[in-house]
Design a protein around this motif. Structure first.
Motif, PDB file in Angstrom:
ATOM      1  N   ALA A  25       0.780  -7.321  -1.073  1.00  0.00           N
ATOM      2  CA  ALA A  25       0.352  -5.889  -0.896  1.00  0.00           C
ATOM      3  C   ALA A  25       1.181  -5.176   0.099  1.00  0.00           C
ATOM      4  CB  ALA A  25      -1.129  -5.674  -0.702  1.00  0.00           C
ATOM      5  N   VAL A  26       1.250  -3.787  -0.177  1.00  0.00           N
ATOM      6  CA  VAL A  26       2.046  -2.939   0.917  1.00  0.00           C
ATOM      7  C   VAL A  26       0.850  -1.966   1.450  1.00  0.00           C
ATOM      8  CG1 VAL A  26       3.668  -1.219   1.229  1.00  0.00           C
ATOM      9  CG2 VAL A  26       4.127  -3.215  -0.148  1.00  0.00           C
ATOM     10  N   TRP A 210     -12.111   0.274  -0.202  1.00  0.00           N
ATOM     11  CA  TRP A 210     -12.582   0.640  -1.776  1.00  0.00           C
ATOM     12  C   TRP A 210     -11.489   0.303  -2.790  1.00  0.00           C
ATOM     13  CZ3 TRP A 210     -12.725   6.257  -3.618  1.00  0.00           C
ATOM     14  CH2 TRP A 210     -13.043   6.489  -4.518  1.00  0.00           C
ATOM     15  N   SER A 211     -11.714  -0.398  -3.415  1.00  0.00           N
ATOM     16  CA  SER A 211     -10.813  -0.760  -4.728  1.00  0.00           C
ATOM     17  C   SER A 211     -10.818   0.137  -5.894  1.00  0.00           C
ATOM     18  CB  SER A 211     -10.778  -2.047  -5.023  1.00  0.00           C
ATOM     19  OG  SER A 211     -10.274  -3.095  -4.208  1.00  0.00           O
ATOM     20  N   PHE A 212     -10.535   1.418  -6.033  1.00  0.00           N
ATOM     21  CA  PHE A 212     -10.746   2.218  -7.114  1.00  0.00           C
ATOM     22  C   PHE A 212     -10.013   2.262  -8.299  1.00  0.00           C
ATOM     23  CE2 PHE A 212      -7.720   4.392  -3.977  1.00  0.00           C
ATOM     24  CZ  PHE A 212      -6.914   4.715  -5.080  1.00  0.00           C
ATOM     25  N   THR A 213      -8.988   1.162  -8.324  1.00  0.00           N
ATOM     26  CA  THR A 213      -8.087   0.742  -9.339  1.00  0.00           C
ATOM     27  C   THR A 213      -7.928  -0.535  -9.186  1.00  0.00           C
ATOM     28  OG1 THR A 213      -5.695   1.137  -8.791  1.00  0.00           O
ATOM     29  CG2 THR A 213      -7.082   3.089  -9.597  1.00  0.00           C
ATOM     30  N   LEU A 216      -4.853  -0.370  -6.417  1.00  0.00           N
ATOM     31  CA  LEU A 216      -4.914   0.720  -5.425  1.00  0.00           C
ATOM     32  C   LEU A 216      -6.177   0.610  -4.745  1.00  0.00           C
ATOM     33  CD1 LEU A 216      -3.084   3.988  -6.839  1.00  0.00           C
ATOM     34  CD2 LEU A 216      -2.475   2.608  -4.916  1.00  0.00           C
ATOM     35  N   SER A 217      -6.177   0.712  -3.379  1.00  0.00           N
ATOM     36  CA  SER A 217      -7.578   0.808  -2.500  1.00  0.00           C
ATOM     37  C   SER A 217      -7.140   1.669  -1.400  1.00  0.00           C
ATOM     38  CB  SER A 217      -7.772  -0.473  -2.179  1.00  0.00           C
ATOM     39  OG  SER A 217      -6.937  -1.117  -1.321  1.00  0.00           O
ATOM     40  N   LEU A 218      -8.509   2.171  -0.879  1.00  0.00           N
ATOM     41  CA  LEU A 218      -8.285   2.930   0.466  1.00  0.00           C
ATOM     42  C   LEU A 218      -8.948   2.053   1.526  1.00  0.00           C
ATOM     43  CD1 LEU A 218      -9.437   6.541  -0.946  1.00  0.00           C
ATOM     44  CD2 LEU A 218      -7.222   5.548  -0.405  1.00  0.00           C
TER      45      LEU A 218
END
Length: 246
Positions: A25-26, A210-213, A216-218
């Protein structure tokens, strides 16, 4: 730079055919250091951007984690790098492992390489993951503010604890994690150069992901330290970031 390139070239090897699980991941964000840090360090710990490349792999023999972080990539006067490699080799069919870590931090006027060798225990329990590690600490450091050389060598002990939990709330995937590392019985010469002041110090981090896709996560993290990370006493920060899984 050679160390950074070598580490980045290592990441594809994490995805060997024998891997039972792997991740690459980046992550990019901002380290928002609070007043106890920014008043002491100035621009070195204020609102500092970062970019991180990280990877993880595990198989029947053990696991390996690594990351390379580029701090203040937009400011040559403050630019720094952080390289961290952590490996565990399983001891038979038990939850115990041989543990090793190499942590390198480089800034314009100082640098440290910390090597940790010891034993660890880790276990998945339902949606929880728990890990402990106990190791000897070896350090090699250069601080330009000091004229005399630092020979480095054994620098006391190290203890690490980590706990994480996966959650699903309203069909959204979250991960809560906390880790804290402790250093003890460190040498007086090192403590003066590093600025930590006292032989016992610790640093840690609380995080919400939070993995919203799928990719992608925040991330929101509370970062803290006591008699560690270059300052005697307490300091803390809020880290904000977005992560993309490759």
């Amino acid at each position: 730079m050679k160390k950074i390139l070598s580490c980045l070239l290592l990441f594809p090897a994490l995805f060997s055919a024998s891997s039972q699980s792997a991740m690459l991941a980046v992550e990019a964000g901002v380290m928002d250091w609070q007043s106890k840090a920014s008043d002491y360090f100035g621009e070195a710990k204020d609102n500092n951007p970062f970019v991180k490349v990280k990877g993880f792999t595990a198989n029947e023999y053990g696991d390996l984690y690594g990351h390379v972080t580029f701090e203040d990539p937009d400011d040559s006067a403050m630019y720094g790098t952080e390289i961290n490699l952590v490996g565990q080799i399983n001891i038979g069919e038990t939850d115990w492992n041989l543990y090793g870590q190499v942590f390198d931090k480089s800034k314009p006027k100082w640098g440290e390489t910390n090597t940790l060798l010891g034993i660890s225990w880790d276990k998945d329990i339902d949606d929880y993951y728990l890990q402990f590690a106990l190791a000897g600490h070896y350090v090699d450091a250069t601080y330009q503010a000091f004229d005399k050389g630092f020979e480095g060598g054994f620098n006391g002990g190290y203890f690490y604890v980590m706990l994480s939990k996966n959650l699903n709330i309203f069909d959204q995937d979250f991960k809560l994690s906390w880790w804290q590392e402790h250093y003890f019985a460190r040498g007086d010469e090192y403590l003066i150069m590093a600025g930590d002041g006292k032989d016992f110090g610790f640093n840690g981090q609380f995080s919400v992901n939070w993995s919203f896709t799928e990719n992608l996560s925040l991330n929101l993290s509370y970062r803290y330290a006591e008699n560690n990370l270059g300052k005697q006493g307490y300091q803390d920060a809020i880290f904000y970031s977005v992560q993309y899984k490759l």
